[in-house]
Design a protein around this motif. Structure first.
Motif, PDB file in Angstrom:
ATOM      1  N   UNK A 113      16.365  31.190  21.458  1.00 50.50           N
ATOM      2  CA  UNK A 113      17.377  32.128  21.945  1.00 50.50           C
ATOM      3  C   UNK A 113      18.743  31.457  21.845  1.00 50.50           C
ATOM      4  N   UNK A 114      19.714  32.206  21.319  1.00 50.08           N
ATOM      5  CA  UNK A 114      21.036  31.630  21.016  1.00 50.08           C
ATOM      6  C   UNK A 114      22.090  32.021  22.030  1.00 50.08           C
ATOM      7  N   UNK A 115      23.000  31.108  22.270  1.00 44.35           N
ATOM      8  CA  UNK A 115      24.164  31.386  23.109  1.00 44.35           C
ATOM      9  C   UNK A 115      25.394  30.840  22.380  1.00 44.35           C
ATOM     10  N   UNK A 136      23.380  26.011  29.999  1.00 49.55           N
ATOM     11  CA  UNK A 136      23.031  27.169  29.171  1.00 49.55           C
ATOM     12  C   UNK A 136      22.631  28.338  30.070  1.00 49.55           C
ATOM     13  N   UNK A 137      21.765  28.059  31.043  1.00 51.12           N
ATOM     14  CA  UNK A 137      21.229  29.111  31.910  1.00 51.12           C
ATOM     15  C   UNK A 137      22.329  29.779  32.718  1.00 51.12           C
ATOM     16  N   UNK A 138      23.172  28.971  33.332  1.00 48.31           N
ATOM     17  CA  UNK A 138      24.211  29.535  34.203  1.00 48.31           C
ATOM     18  C   UNK A 138      25.277  30.273  33.393  1.00 48.31           C
ATOM     19  N   UNK A 146      24.851  31.784  30.435  1.00 45.02           N
ATOM     20  CA  UNK A 146      24.282  33.037  29.920  1.00 45.02           C
ATOM     21  C   UNK A 146      24.210  34.083  31.027  1.00 45.02           C
ATOM     22  N   UNK A 147      23.761  33.679  32.220  1.00 49.76           N
ATOM     23  CA  UNK A 147      23.625  34.643  33.313  1.00 49.76           C
ATOM     24  C   UNK A 147      24.991  35.116  33.785  1.00 49.76           C
ATOM     25  N   UNK A 148      25.982  34.225  33.797  1.00 56.63           N
ATOM     26  CA  UNK A 148      27.329  34.619  34.218  1.00 56.63           C
ATOM     27  C   UNK A 148      27.910  35.638  33.224  1.00 56.63           C
ATOM     28  N   UNK A 149      27.726  35.374  31.939  1.00 56.10           N
ATOM     29  CA  UNK A 149      28.233  36.322  30.945  1.00 56.10           C
ATOM     30  C   UNK A 149      27.509  37.668  31.036  1.00 56.10           C
ATOM     31  N   UNK A 150      26.225  37.612  31.321  1.00 54.25           N
ATOM     32  CA  UNK A 150      25.456  38.854  31.458  1.00 54.25           C
ATOM     33  C   UNK A 150      25.990  39.666  32.633  1.00 54.25           C
ATOM     34  N   UNK A 151      26.230  39.023  33.759  1.00 51.94           N
ATOM     35  CA  UNK A 151      26.781  39.720  34.931  1.00 51.94           C
ATOM     36  C   UNK A 151      28.142  40.325  34.590  1.00 51.94           C
ATOM     37  N   UNK A 206      29.240  41.193  31.647  1.00 51.93           N
ATOM     38  CA  UNK A 206      29.099  42.284  30.683  1.00 51.93           C
ATOM     39  C   UNK A 206      28.645  43.560  31.387  1.00 51.93           C
TER      40      UNK A 206
END
Lengths: 137, 137
Positions: free
Chosen positions: B21-23, B123-125, B127-132, B134
């Motif tokens: 999975x890419x970020x 990576x995890x934080x 990705x989740x921050x960007x998801x929130x 978005x």
């Protein structure tokens, strides 16, 4: 907005102010699914189980299955929920979409290094996958 | 779509098919920023540095700084890029928005457990921050 969704939003905002990043709906290796998993700056893993009604809580015999997948478990309920029926040894958050407060703290349980690593990796890949999907959709 | 953005998309698709999975745009502890970091099912951490032109590569003296933040580094370039100027001991991907192929594989370097943990957490934080973001935007 459905009550559960509002609670997710309120809790995510509260956690954000505390330095934890939230991810809703996280499937676990045991086949169950956390309502929310939050990841702290230093790697803390806190789970949140949302209960919108007494019936919702009474019918759930499985929440103890979450305990081995987090350092802390918080129940998150709407204002007016009868808090005395909830387990005293887990955390408690009262929340709606605009506000959330921790009413009862709970101690950290120890996670094995392997479990922590697997959970963080799961969180990372899930969040990035959803982000990619949200951008391509 | 700008060339670099197309390459990100093509590489992310390729990696997805390979189970990673890419970020994109991942800031590092050393102040630099990876064009893309990919996370494998077992925790593999692969970095991608995108070069859209010869000038772009020639002006970059800093790519070796990435090596300590990944197990593999791939250069990703558009079709027609003169591949012979790229470092032979790193990976090579040729990509556009629709297609990407690994033209040169590269061996895994060893990451310390602490570095791996910190990178996966980052990576995890992120990705989740960007998801929130978005979802709230």
């Amino acid at each position: 907005m459905p009550a559960a969704q509002g609670i997710v939003r309120g809790v995510a905002r509260l956690f954000d102010a505390m330095g934890l990043v939230s991810l809703p709906e996280v499937p676990l290796a045991n086949g169950r699914r956390l309502d929310l998993l939050a990841l702290g700056e230093g790697g803390a893993l806190w789970a949140v189980e949302i209960k919108t009604s007494v019936a919702d809580f009474r019918s759930d015999r499985k929440w103890p299955d979450y305990l081995e997948f987090c350092e802390r478990l918080y129940f998150a309920v709407p204002p007016g929920f009868p808090q005395e029926i909830l387990p005293f040894d887990q955390g408690l958050i009262v929340a709606d979409a605009y506000d959330a407060r921790i009413l009862r703290e709970t101690a950290d349980r120890k996670l094995s290094a392997a479990r922590r690593k697997a959970l963080t990796l799961r969180f990372a890949r899930l969040a990035a996958r959803r982000l990619l999907q949200s951008q391509s959709g």
